[in-house]
Design a protein around this motif. Structure first.
Motif, PDB file in Angstrom:
ATOM      1  N   VAL A   2       0.850  -1.338  -0.132  1.00 55.32           N
ATOM      2  CA  VAL A   2      -0.019   0.060  -0.046  1.00 55.32           C
ATOM      3  C   VAL A   2       0.953   1.230   0.163  1.00 55.32           C
ATOM      4  CG1 VAL A   2      -1.843   1.308   1.283  1.00 55.32           C
ATOM      5  CG2 VAL A   2      -1.914  -0.997   1.273  1.00 55.32           C
ATOM      6  N   ALA A   3       0.637   2.020  -0.941  1.00 54.75           N
ATOM      7  CA  ALA A   3       1.620   3.379  -1.167  1.00 54.75           C
ATOM      8  C   ALA A   3       0.577   4.524  -0.344  1.00 54.75           C
ATOM      9  CB  ALA A   3       1.643   3.829  -2.541  1.00 54.75           C
ATOM     10  N   LEU A   4       1.241   5.166   0.602  1.00 53.84           N
ATOM     11  CA  LEU A   4       0.431   6.168   1.572  1.00 53.84           C
ATOM     12  C   LEU A   4       1.114   7.429   1.116  1.00 53.84           C
ATOM     13  CD1 LEU A   4       0.154   4.082   4.683  1.00 53.84           C
ATOM     14  CD2 LEU A   4      -1.591   4.704   3.264  1.00 53.84           C
ATOM     15  N   ALA A   5       0.335   8.265   0.458  1.00 56.31           N
ATOM     16  CA  ALA A   5       0.653   9.848   0.395  1.00 56.31           C
ATOM     17  C   ALA A   5       0.407  10.265   1.589  1.00 56.31           C
ATOM     18  CB  ALA A   5      -0.225  10.234  -0.630  1.00 56.31           C
ATOM     19  N   ALA A   6       1.178  11.388   2.026  1.00 55.87           N
ATOM     20  CA  ALA A   6       0.810  12.167   3.301  1.00 55.87           C
ATOM     21  C   ALA A   6       0.865  13.722   3.077  1.00 55.87           C
ATOM     22  CB  ALA A   6       1.920  11.707   4.104  1.00 55.87           C
ATOM     23  N   ARG A   7       0.276  14.487   3.806  1.00 56.09           N
ATOM     24  CA  ARG A   7       0.492  15.646   4.145  1.00 56.09           C
ATOM     25  C   ARG A   7       1.073  16.132   5.046  1.00 56.09           C
ATOM     26  NH1 ARG A   7      -4.872  19.100   2.767  1.00 56.09           N
ATOM     27  NH2 ARG A   7      -3.433  20.437   2.485  1.00 56.09           N
ATOM     28  N   PRO A   8       1.724  17.560   5.278  1.00 52.63           N
ATOM     29  CA  PRO A   8       2.561  17.987   6.433  1.00 52.63           C
ATOM     30  C   PRO A   8       1.604  17.918   7.524  1.00 52.63           C
ATOM     31  CG  PRO A   8       2.811  19.428   4.521  1.00 52.63           C
ATOM     32  CD  PRO A   8       1.994  18.371   4.141  1.00 52.63           C
ATOM     33  N   GLY A   9       2.141  17.121   8.739  1.00 49.03           N
ATOM     34  CA  GLY A   9       1.551  16.754   9.974  1.00 49.03           C
ATOM     35  C   GLY A   9       0.925  15.660  10.002  1.00 49.03           C
ATOM     36  N   ASP A  10       0.822  14.831   8.878  1.00 52.13           N
ATOM     37  CA  ASP A  10       0.405  13.297   8.929  1.00 52.13           C
ATOM     38  C   ASP A  10       1.459  12.561   9.664  1.00 52.13           C
ATOM     39  OD1 ASP A  10      -1.907  14.123   7.619  1.00 52.13           O
ATOM     40  OD2 ASP A  10      -1.441  13.192   5.936  1.00 52.13           O
ATOM     41  N   LEU A  11       0.742  11.716  10.423  1.00 51.94           N
ATOM     42  CA  LEU A  11       1.578  10.767  11.113  1.00 51.94           C
ATOM     43  C   LEU A  11       1.363   9.421  10.705  1.00 51.94           C
ATOM     44  CD1 LEU A  11       3.965  10.363  13.521  1.00 51.94           C
ATOM     45  CD2 LEU A  11       2.294   9.973  14.991  1.00 51.94           C
ATOM     46  N   LEU A  12       2.287   8.360  10.225  1.00 56.36           N
ATOM     47  CA  LEU A  12       2.285   7.066   9.639  1.00 56.36           C
ATOM     48  C   LEU A  12       2.991   6.222  10.824  1.00 56.36           C
ATOM     49  CD1 LEU A  12       3.337   7.317   6.040  1.00 56.36           C
ATOM     50  CD2 LEU A  12       1.019   7.918   7.238  1.00 56.36           C
ATOM     51  N   ALA A  13       2.601   5.187  11.433  1.00 61.38           N
ATOM     52  CA  ALA A  13       3.211   4.603  12.294  1.00 61.38           C
ATOM     53  C   ALA A  13       3.056   2.664  12.046  1.00 61.38           C
ATOM     54  CB  ALA A  13       2.468   4.723  13.832  1.00 61.38           C
ATOM     55  N   HIS A  14       4.194   2.219  12.070  1.00 58.74           N
ATOM     56  CA  HIS A  14       4.349   0.751  11.973  1.00 58.74           C
ATOM     57  C   HIS A  14       5.055   0.171  12.913  1.00 58.74           C
ATOM     58  CE1 HIS A  14       8.110   2.364   9.928  1.00 58.74           C
ATOM     59  NE2 HIS A  14       8.585   1.135  10.293  1.00 58.74           N
ATOM     60  N   HIS A  15       4.594  -1.250  12.869  1.00 60.27           N
ATOM     61  CA  HIS A  15       5.063  -2.251  13.746  1.00 60.27           C
ATOM     62  C   HIS A  15       6.737  -2.630  13.266  1.00 60.27           C
ATOM     63  CE1 HIS A  15       5.731  -6.062  15.830  1.00 60.27           C
ATOM     64  NE2 HIS A  15       4.803  -5.837  16.888  1.00 60.27           N
ATOM     65  N   ALA A  16       7.478  -2.956  14.228  1.00 60.48           N
ATOM     66  CA  ALA A  16       8.728  -3.266  13.883  1.00 60.48           C
ATOM     67  C   ALA A  16       9.000  -4.456  12.997  1.00 60.48           C
ATOM     68  CB  ALA A  16       9.343  -3.477  15.051  1.00 60.48           C
ATOM     69  N   MET A  17       8.157  -5.630  12.690  1.00 63.53           N
ATOM     70  CA  MET A  17       8.091  -6.414  12.026  1.00 63.53           C
ATOM     71  C   MET A  17       7.707  -6.030  10.515  1.00 63.53           C
ATOM     72  SD  MET A  17       9.502  -9.007  13.434  1.00 63.53           S
ATOM     73  CE  MET A  17       9.194 -10.414  12.610  1.00 63.53           C
ATOM     74  N   THR A  18       6.947  -5.001  10.490  1.00 65.97           N
ATOM     75  CA  THR A  18       6.135  -4.737   9.184  1.00 65.97           C
ATOM     76  C   THR A  18       7.182  -4.537   8.018  1.00 65.97           C
ATOM     77  OG1 THR A  18       4.337  -3.878  10.336  1.00 65.97           O
ATOM     78  CG2 THR A  18       4.457  -3.172   7.965  1.00 65.97           C
ATOM     79  N   ILE A  19       6.922  -5.179   6.740  1.00 63.74           N
ATOM     80  CA  ILE A  19       7.862  -4.673   5.899  1.00 63.74           C
ATOM     81  C   ILE A  19       7.327  -3.284   5.151  1.00 63.74           C
ATOM     82  CG2 ILE A  19       8.347  -5.536   3.111  1.00 63.74           C
ATOM     83  CD1 ILE A  19       7.693  -8.310   4.402  1.00 63.74           C
TER      84      ILE A  19
END
Length: 261
Positions: A195-212
């Motif tokens: 999944v490709a995730l576009a983001a705008r200033p101020g958006d936060l993406l968080a992922h698990h340490a095992m996530t590719i």
């Protein structure tokens, strides 16, 4: 449950954690408002001008060491500046990490990332847990966009659900700051779930340490792709300190020999 739209992590922490654990990542739109983004950018500019020249070489990476405008990564920012220390500890970033990991956390690193126009290289597919050396491997990396980010300038791409697939084999890459990449990436399941995730200033993406996850290079001739990264370990996770120290020393030695730091 879709997480391409924001979840109210404060009022519905159970839903936030459930999404994070199911998909391996979560998107929190507008995590910082416009005023907070402007303040963070201003302090970043100040940090680069006044603090960065005093930092150890192994904490600052350039795409080309002779070109200051090719700055791509700064490590451990919170150790050197009160503003970024306050952003990292006892902050809403730390609170989100506690929600996502289901308990107390320990802040490990706060970094600046950029993919400069044209020269910003792809980030190879990898799992952060391979670098962290944790048992159990329970940690989150959070990525705060400071620019408009899309496919052209190298948005983050996650493989949904890959946090449940186990640790993949990693091998040496030539990408500065990401020395290890998954060697067998590209199977049907990888492609189908990316999944490709576009983001705008101020958006936060968080992922698990095992996530590719991975990112393409910056194909824009003018646009930067600036972001801050926050790494928190679950308090219950234990670090193999010998393995981690050996890895960091080996990486620093390689980067010095290559003239990258």
């Amino acid at each position: 449950m879709s997480n391409t739209t924001s979840i109210d992590w404060r009022n519905d922490p159970d839903a936030a954690r459930a999404t994070f654990m199911a998909d391996g990542y979560i998107v929190l739109r507008g995590f910082l408002n416009a005023e907070e983004v402007a303040e963070t950018r201003a302090n970043l500019t100040r940090f680069i001008a006044n603090v960065l020249p005093k930092l150890p070489r192994e904490q600052v990476f350039y795409e080309n060491l002779s070109q200051p405008d090719s700055l791509k990564q700064i490590l451990q920012m919170y150790r050197h500046d009160a503003f970024f220390e306050g952003l990292f500890f006892e902050s809403k970033f730390e609170q989100v990490a506690e929600v996502l990991l289901g308990g107390p956390v320990v802040g490990q690193n706060m970094q600046y990332f950029n993919k400069p126009p044209i020269v910003g290289k792809p980030t190879p597919p990898h799992q952060d847990g391979y670098y962290f050396k944790l048992d159990p491997c329970e940690a989150t990396t959070m990525w705060l966009a400071l620019d408009e980010v899309d496919k052209e300038n190298g948005c983050v791409r996650y493989v949904r659900g890959s946090n449940h697939w186990g640790m993949r084999p990693h091998g040496r890459t030539q990408t500065l700051g990401f020395s290890q990449g998954i060697t067998d990436y590209g199977a049907d399941a990888d492609k189908a779930n990316e999944v490709a995730l576009a983001a705008r200033p101020g958006d936060l993406l968080a992922h698990h340490a095992m996530t590719i996850h991975r990112a393409d290079g910056n194909q824009s001739a003018v646009r930067t792709r600036r972001a801050l990264g926050f790494i928190y370990y679950a308090e219950r996770a234990k670090v193999d300190e010998v393995a981690q120290a050996a890895y960091q020393k080996r990486l620093a030695d390689e980067m010095k020999r290559a003239g990258k730091i």
